[in-house]
Design a protein around this motif. Structure first.
Motif, PDB file in Angstrom:
ATOM      1  N   PHE A 201      39.602  51.522  39.043  1.00 33.51           N
ATOM      2  CA  PHE A 201      40.945  50.963  38.894  1.00 33.51           C
ATOM      3  C   PHE A 201      41.433  51.230  37.478  1.00 33.51           C
ATOM      4  CE2 PHE A 201      38.980  47.881  41.948  1.00 33.51           C
ATOM      5  CZ  PHE A 201      39.764  48.226  43.041  1.00 33.51           C
ATOM      6  N   VAL A 202      42.731  51.471  37.331  1.00 31.33           N
ATOM      7  CA  VAL A 202      43.313  51.626  36.006  1.00 31.33           C
ATOM      8  C   VAL A 202      43.925  50.277  35.600  1.00 31.33           C
ATOM      9  CG1 VAL A 202      44.979  52.875  34.594  1.00 31.33           C
ATOM     10  CG2 VAL A 202      43.728  54.064  36.406  1.00 31.33           C
ATOM     11  N   ARG A 203      43.274  49.685  34.624  1.00 30.11           N
ATOM     12  CA  ARG A 203      43.625  48.313  34.225  1.00 30.11           C
ATOM     13  C   ARG A 203      45.095  48.200  33.798  1.00 30.11           C
ATOM     14  NH1 ARG A 203      39.281  46.452  30.874  1.00 30.11           N
ATOM     15  NH2 ARG A 203      38.613  45.037  32.515  1.00 30.11           N
ATOM     16  N   GLY A 204      45.782  47.247  34.396  1.00 27.39           N
ATOM     17  CA  GLY A 204      47.165  46.939  33.999  1.00 27.39           C
ATOM     18  C   GLY A 204      48.213  47.878  34.592  1.00 27.39           C
ATOM     19  N   SER A 205      47.776  48.906  35.356  1.00 26.76           N
ATOM     20  CA  SER A 205      48.745  49.908  35.845  1.00 26.76           C
ATOM     21  C   SER A 205      49.685  49.343  36.917  1.00 26.76           C
ATOM     22  CB  SER A 205      48.014  51.141  36.374  1.00 26.76           C
ATOM     23  OG  SER A 205      47.063  50.784  37.351  1.00 26.76           O
ATOM     24  N   HIS A 206      49.369  48.171  37.461  1.00 30.06           N
ATOM     25  CA  HIS A 206      50.270  47.550  38.447  1.00 30.06           C
ATOM     26  C   HIS A 206      51.588  47.119  37.804  1.00 30.06           C
ATOM     27  CE1 HIS A 206      48.407  44.281  36.365  1.00 30.06           C
ATOM     28  NE2 HIS A 206      49.007  43.352  37.068  1.00 30.06           N
ATOM     29  N   LYS A 207      51.604  47.143  36.450  1.00 30.79           N
ATOM     30  CA  LYS A 207      52.842  46.733  35.763  1.00 30.79           C
ATOM     31  C   LYS A 207      53.693  47.941  35.366  1.00 30.79           C
ATOM     32  CE  LYS A 207      51.027  42.379  34.175  1.00 30.79           C
ATOM     33  NZ  LYS A 207      50.319  41.694  33.109  1.00 30.79           N
ATOM     34  N   TRP A 208      53.293  49.124  35.762  1.00 30.21           N
ATOM     35  CA  TRP A 208      53.992  50.348  35.339  1.00 30.21           C
ATOM     36  C   TRP A 208      55.112  50.766  36.275  1.00 30.21           C
ATOM     37  CZ3 TRP A 208      49.124  53.856  34.110  1.00 30.21           C
ATOM     38  CH2 TRP A 208      48.403  53.250  33.067  1.00 30.21           C
TER      39      TRP A 208
ATOM     40  N   SER B 284      38.961  29.512  40.482  1.00 31.28           N
ATOM     41  CA  SER B 284      40.156  30.148  41.006  1.00 31.28           C
ATOM     42  C   SER B 284      41.216  30.419  39.947  1.00 31.28           C
ATOM     43  CB  SER B 284      40.722  29.324  42.144  1.00 31.28           C
ATOM     44  OG  SER B 284      40.947  28.024  41.711  1.00 31.28           O
ATOM     45  N   SER B 285      41.433  29.507  39.021  1.00 30.71           N
ATOM     46  CA  SER B 285      42.523  29.742  38.074  1.00 30.71           C
ATOM     47  C   SER B 285      42.194  30.939  37.177  1.00 30.71           C
ATOM     48  CB  SER B 285      42.784  28.494  37.245  1.00 30.71           C
ATOM     49  OG  SER B 285      41.618  28.182  36.539  1.00 30.71           O
ATOM     50  N   ASN B 286      40.914  31.079  36.799  1.00 26.68           N
ATOM     51  CA  ASN B 286      40.496  32.244  36.004  1.00 26.68           C
ATOM     52  C   ASN B 286      40.704  33.525  36.790  1.00 26.68           C
ATOM     53  OD1 ASN B 286      39.691  30.588  34.071  1.00 26.68           O
ATOM     54  ND2 ASN B 286      37.477  30.819  34.418  1.00 26.68           N
ATOM     55  N   ALA B 287      40.305  33.490  38.064  1.00 30.88           N
ATOM     56  CA  ALA B 287      40.411  34.692  38.897  1.00 30.88           C
ATOM     57  C   ALA B 287      41.873  35.094  39.029  1.00 30.88           C
ATOM     58  CB  ALA B 287      39.805  34.416  40.267  1.00 30.88           C
ATOM     59  N   ARG B 288      42.742  34.138  39.231  1.00 30.53           N
ATOM     60  CA  ARG B 288      44.164  34.460  39.407  1.00 30.53           C
ATOM     61  C   ARG B 288      44.754  35.041  38.116  1.00 30.53           C
ATOM     62  NH1 ARG B 288      48.960  30.557  41.763  1.00 30.53           N
ATOM     63  NH2 ARG B 288      50.581  32.171  41.650  1.00 30.53           N
ATOM     64  N   THR B 289      44.408  34.435  36.993  1.00 32.15           N
ATOM     65  CA  THR B 289      44.916  34.931  35.708  1.00 32.15           C
ATOM     66  C   THR B 289      44.443  36.361  35.477  1.00 32.15           C
ATOM     67  OG1 THR B 289      44.768  32.694  34.890  1.00 32.15           O
ATOM     68  CG2 THR B 289      44.995  34.394  33.224  1.00 32.15           C
ATOM     69  N   LYS B 290      43.186  36.615  35.786  1.00 34.65           N
ATOM     70  CA  LYS B 290      42.634  37.952  35.563  1.00 34.65           C
ATOM     71  C   LYS B 290      43.257  38.972  36.530  1.00 34.65           C
ATOM     72  CE  LYS B 290      38.185  39.860  34.275  1.00 34.65           C
ATOM     73  NZ  LYS B 290      38.915  40.849  33.490  1.00 34.65           N
ATOM     74  N   TYR B 291      43.413  38.584  37.778  1.00 34.90           N
ATOM     75  CA  TYR B 291      44.039  39.481  38.765  1.00 34.90           C
ATOM     76  C   TYR B 291      45.459  39.824  38.316  1.00 34.90           C
ATOM     77  CZ  TYR B 291      46.129  41.108  43.130  1.00 34.90           C
ATOM     78  OH  TYR B 291      46.805  41.848  44.075  1.00 34.90           O
ATOM     79  N   GLU B 292      46.184  38.821  37.879  1.00 36.39           N
ATOM     80  CA  GLU B 292      47.574  39.076  37.454  1.00 36.39           C
ATOM     81  C   GLU B 292      47.624  39.975  36.220  1.00 36.39           C
ATOM     82  OE1 GLU B 292      49.349  35.193  37.144  1.00 36.39           O
ATOM     83  OE2 GLU B 292      49.486  35.015  39.336  1.00 36.39           O
ATOM     84  N   ALA B 293      46.647  39.823  35.321  1.00 35.00           N
ATOM     85  CA  ALA B 293      46.645  40.638  34.091  1.00 35.00           C
ATOM     86  C   ALA B 293      46.178  42.074  34.371  1.00 35.00           C
ATOM     87  CB  ALA B 293      45.730  39.997  33.049  1.00 35.00           C
ATOM     88  N   ASP B 294      45.138  42.224  35.205  1.00 37.66           N
ATOM     89  CA  ASP B 294      44.496  43.540  35.387  1.00 37.66           C
ATOM     90  C   ASP B 294      45.031  44.331  36.584  1.00 37.66           C
ATOM     91  OD1 ASP B 294      42.887  42.930  33.252  1.00 37.66           O
ATOM     92  OD2 ASP B 294      41.135  42.387  34.467  1.00 37.66           O
ATOM     93  N   GLY B 295      45.518  43.602  37.597  1.00 40.87           N
ATOM     94  CA  GLY B 295      45.957  44.286  38.823  1.00 40.87           C
ATOM     95  C   GLY B 295      44.831  44.507  39.812  1.00 40.87           C
TER      96      GLY B 295
END
Ligand SMILES: O=C(O)CCC(=O)C(=O)O
Length: 266
Positions: free
Chosen positions: A161-168, A6-17
């Motif tokens: 999905f466009v990686r990281g675009s959730h931060k735009w 779970s911690s890996n999944a959360r970190t990746k979700y937060e980074a990639d969107g």
């Protein structure tokens, strides 16, 4: 069945969107029943007696068009069973850290196959879901579980999905029905220093992806020769609130658990 760290999944979700679970997490019997439910709803057969909400595609419409039907879980018990799966809620909670996860809207998506040079309008254009979800207060935690019911191979017009675009931020350039991805992309103001990197969501039946409501996504033609079947299960966590706490449009049913089940916590 797939159990994420779970911690890996959360970190990746937060980074990639977005986050992909590329092994089936939903039992094949549930998937099989939901496929039958999908076919029944597409044929206009509503076993609960309640029709879906008004939709862009209706029974009898062109079978070669993209079929999107709103809230089909209120019409069919097998679809309700699918979208109520606790495993969906548990994974959503793992990637977000949420205490509560509720289904607040569901879209049936059936993308028919096309021939390579056939002119069709089955693409889903680049968009950020948040563009269409102004009924929620800014900062609301909203995401989508996209559940595959068929084998979503690279040929089947997978979601990209466009990686990281959730931060735009919300860029204002979204068109779900846009057919020309290249032209659309040229209009999107990618922030300085960011890059446009597309990641296809290749999934088996019962596989699932999650994406943030700011993540750019779209999908191309289905060249697999078979229908691409899925449900987009739109989720919210306890960190979400309708604008002015109103109930209407997309938030109309959130107090009705038989329409919008809570699938994790309470
Ligand atoms: O099914 C697709 O290709 C796109 C679906 C979508 O836009 C969504 O789930 O938010």
């Amino acid at each position: 069945m797939h159990t994420p760290k779970s911690s890996n999944a959360r970190t990746k979700y937060e980074a990639d969107g977005f986050y992909l679970f590329p092994e089936p997490i939903i039992d094949h019997v549930v998937i099989h029943r939901a496929v039958e439910g999908m076919d029944a709803v597409r044929a206009g057969e509503y076993e609960t007696g309640t029709p879906p909400r008004p939709s862009a595609w209706n029974p009898g419409d062109d079978p070669k068009k993209l079929c999107k039907i709103e809230m089909s879980q209120i019409a069919n018990r097998a679809i309700m069973e699918l979208v109520s799966q606790p495993s969906i809620g548990k994974l959503a909670a793992e990637i977000t850290g949420a205490e509560m996860v509720q289904v607040w809207w569901v879209q049936l998506l059936y993308k028919p196959p096309v021939e390579p040079h056939e002119i069709t309008s089955t693409n889903i254009g680049w968009h950020q879901d948040r563009h269409y979800w102004q009924v929620w207060e800014p900062g609301s935690e909203l995401l989508t579980a996209w559940v595959a019911l068929s084998d979503v191979t690279p040929e089947a017009g997978p979601m990209k999905f466009v990686r990281g675009s959730h931060k735009w931020g919300l860029l204002g350039q979204s068109n779900f029905y846009g057919q020309d991805h290249e032209a659309q992309r040229a209009e999107i103001d990618v922030p300085d220093g960011e890059t446009w990197a597309e990641v296809p969501a290749i999934l088996p039946p019962g596989g699932i992806s999650f994406h943030d409501n700011f993540t750019y996504h779209g999908s191309g033609p289905n060249l697999s020769g078979k229908p691409r079947r899925s449900f987009a299960v739109h989720l919210r966590t306890e960190k979400s609130k309708p604008v002015d706490n109103l109930r209407g449009g997309l938030t109309e049913f959130i107090d009705i658990p038989t329409y919008c089940p809570v699938i994790y916590g309470r």
